[in-house]
Design an enzyme around this catalytic site. Structure first.
Site, mmCIF file in Angstrom:
data_model
loop_
_atom_site.group_PDB
_atom_site.id
_atom_site.type_symbol
_atom_site.label_atom_id
_atom_site.label_comp_id
_atom_site.label_asym_id
_atom_site.label_seq_id
_atom_site.Cartn_x
_atom_site.Cartn_y
_atom_site.Cartn_z
ATOM 1 N N LYS A 68 34.282 40.138 41.002
ATOM 2 C CA LYS A 68 33.848 40.078 39.599
ATOM 3 C C LYS A 68 33.866 41.490 39.019
ATOM 4 O O LYS A 68 32.846 42.150 38.843
ATOM 5 C CB LYS A 68 32.472 39.401 39.480
ATOM 6 C CG LYS A 68 32.211 38.879 38.065
ATOM 7 C CD LYS A 68 31.078 37.873 38.054
ATOM 8 C CE LYS A 68 30.662 37.458 36.659
ATOM 9 N NZ LYS A 68 31.700 36.845 35.843
ATOM 10 N N TYR A 86 30.301 43.404 38.037
ATOM 11 C CA TYR A 86 29.199 42.931 37.199
ATOM 12 C C TYR A 86 28.798 41.513 37.566
ATOM 13 O O TYR A 86 29.496 40.834 38.318
ATOM 14 C CB TYR A 86 29.577 43.022 35.720
ATOM 15 C CG TYR A 86 30.517 41.929 35.235
ATOM 16 C CD1 TYR A 86 31.851 41.906 35.626
ATOM 17 C CD2 TYR A 86 30.067 40.912 34.401
ATOM 18 C CE1 TYR A 86 32.702 40.898 35.181
ATOM 19 C CE2 TYR A 86 30.919 39.904 33.950
ATOM 20 C CZ TYR A 86 32.232 39.909 34.337
ATOM 21 O OH TYR A 86 33.077 38.920 33.913
ATOM 22 N N GLU A 136 41.815 29.025 36.699
ATOM 23 C CA GLU A 136 40.465 28.930 36.127
ATOM 24 C C GLU A 136 40.552 29.295 34.659
ATOM 25 O O GLU A 136 41.643 29.549 34.139
ATOM 26 C CB GLU A 136 39.499 29.855 36.872
ATOM 27 C CG GLU A 136 39.856 31.322 36.780
ATOM 28 C CD GLU A 136 38.912 32.215 37.586
ATOM 29 O OE1 GLU A 136 37.760 31.838 37.849
ATOM 30 O OE2 GLU A 136 39.356 33.330 37.946
ATOM 31 N N LEU A 165 37.667 33.350 40.782
ATOM 32 C CA LEU A 165 36.292 33.767 41.075
ATOM 33 C C LEU A 165 35.502 32.579 41.620
ATOM 34 O O LEU A 165 35.542 31.492 41.025
ATOM 35 C CB LEU A 165 35.633 34.257 39.777
ATOM 36 C CG LEU A 165 34.226 34.817 39.938
ATOM 37 C CD1 LEU A 165 34.285 36.218 40.544
ATOM 38 C CD2 LEU A 165 33.504 34.863 38.597
HETATM 39 N N1 PDD Z 1 32.055 34.619 33.557
HETATM 40 N N2 PDD Z 1 35.745 32.591 36.371
HETATM 41 C C1 PDD Z 1 35.705 33.693 35.601
HETATM 42 C C2 PDD Z 1 36.965 34.469 35.415
HETATM 43 C C3 PDD Z 1 34.511 34.083 34.987
HETATM 44 O O1 PDD Z 1 34.484 35.202 34.227
HETATM 45 C C4 PDD Z 1 33.344 33.298 35.163
HETATM 46 C C5 PDD Z 1 32.025 33.670 34.556
HETATM 47 C C6 PDD Z 1 33.432 32.156 35.968
HETATM 48 C C7 PDD Z 1 32.251 31.258 36.220
HETATM 49 O O2 PDD Z 1 31.322 31.849 37.099
HETATM 50 P P1 PDD Z 1 29.771 31.501 36.962
HETATM 51 O O3 PDD Z 1 29.626 30.022 36.956
HETATM 52 O O4 PDD Z 1 29.165 32.100 38.164
HETATM 53 O O5 PDD Z 1 29.329 32.147 35.677
HETATM 54 C C8 PDD Z 1 34.641 31.838 36.566
HETATM 55 C C9 PDD Z 1 30.825 35.177 33.014
HETATM 56 C C10 PDD Z 1 29.915 34.150 32.417
HETATM 57 C C11 PDD Z 1 31.182 36.311 32.072
HETATM 58 O O6 PDD Z 1 32.107 37.039 32.405
HETATM 59 O O7 PDD Z 1 30.510 36.483 31.054
#
Ligand code: PDD
Length: 294
Positions: A151, A36, A183, A207
């Site tokens: 992801k 996703y 993270e 990620l």
């Molecule tokens: N999550 N690390 C993890 C485990 C994440 O789920 C996310 C983002 C990030 C940050 O990635 P980005 O800056 O590209 O959103 C890092 C999204 C927002 C979610 O799962 O809803």
């Protein structure tokens, strides 16, 4: 959490979200065999579109799937989804599963048609308290699988970690492993010490964050030094500032970790510079094409 907006996209058509249906034999449901993306929309324009689609393409490649669309098709579909939901500020959720089949078979079947689902949700403005007080986090051991660079919708460990943070009255769970920072449960983490922004290196354990990458490049633009290297737990706990970054919220100041103040216990100057940089960058890209010409 606000309810999603009414129009979704499922397997070839825009449909009312309330009427969208997926088979219980979908491998996304049975196996979390699915990836996703989440991307914000400002002024009706998907933000960091290329970065999000590139990451989706990579996630798909890593789970041995082809992207169901090329970038121009993704751009057109997402733009139409935004328009059908009234434009303005929102965030988009895009999920691609390996599809539904006749039964439950662990081994993948390359002939399956993927399930593609997209929906839009309202993007609430940042609460005033975030810029005055920041947010709190708790640390916990990283109990996720070995390919967190994908992801994937297999988010059970993330769900449990976030819930423990929320149970403790905090916003995020910061995950640690082998004495190092990884993270957040749904965010990247940046650590500031002596004016330098530190970020953990990418690998299978975290990620690659689209918001983190923008934050680091805005930092460079603003003359703030950045360093990508492993971050020990002691460095995290002795930080001047800690920030979490994620697509739905941008960069947030973390002012409390496990109940102890981070630095001064107030949102710091590096966060303020990055937050201002974000606002300026959003204005800079407003109205520009989603894809480079040609
Ligand atoms: N999550 N690390 C993890 C485990 C994440 O789920 C996310 C983002 C990030 C940050 O990635 P980005 O800056 O590209 O959103 C890092 C999204 C927002 C979610 O799962 O809803």
């Amino acid at each position: 959490m606000a309810a999603p907006l009414p129009i979704a996209w499922l397997n070839g058509a825009f449909v009312p979200l309330a009427e969208a249906r997926v088979s219980p034999l979908d491998r996304g449901f049975l196996f979390a065999d699915s990836v996703y993306e989440v991307l914000p929309v400002y002024g009706g324009r998907p933000f960091l579109f290329v970065e999000h689609i590139a990451r989706l393409e990579r996630s798909l490649r890593e789970i041995r799937m082809r992207s169901p669309f090329g970038r121009p098709e993704w751009a057109a579909l997402l733009t139409e989804l935004v328009a059908r939901n009234g434009g303005g500020e929102m965030y988009l959720y895009v999920q691609v599963t390996r599809g539904a089949e006749e039964g439950r078979n662990h081994a993948l079947n390359p002939a399956l048609a993927p399930t593609v689902f997209m929906m839009a949700s309202p993007l609430a403005p940042l609460e005033e308290s975030v810029s005055t007080h920041g947010v709190g986090a708790v640390t916990m051991p990283d109990e996720r699988w070995g390919r967190c660079d994908i992801k994937s919708t297999a988010l059970l460990a993330n769900v449990l970690a976030k819930s423990r943070a929320v149970d403790a009255g905090e916003t995020e769970a910061i995950l640690l492993a082998d004495g190092e920072l990884r993270e957040g449960s749904s965010s990247s983490v940046l650590v500031v010490k002596d004016g330098v922004i530190h970020a953990p290196p990418y690998g299978p354990e975290i990620l690659p964050g689209t918001t983190r990458e923008l934050a680091l490049s805005l930092a460079t633009r603003a003359g703030i030094a950045t360093r990508v290297a492993p971050i020990g737990e002691a460095v995290l706990r002795a930080a001047d500032e800690v920030m979490i970054s994620f697509a739905t919220r941008g960069v947030l100041p973390v002012t409390r970790i496990d109940g102890a103040p981070v630095g001064s216990g107030r949102p710091g100057p590096v966060w303020r510079t990055l937050a201002a940089g974000f606002d300026a960058y959003r204005r800079e890209v407003a109205g520009t094409p989603l894809l480079p010409a040609g």
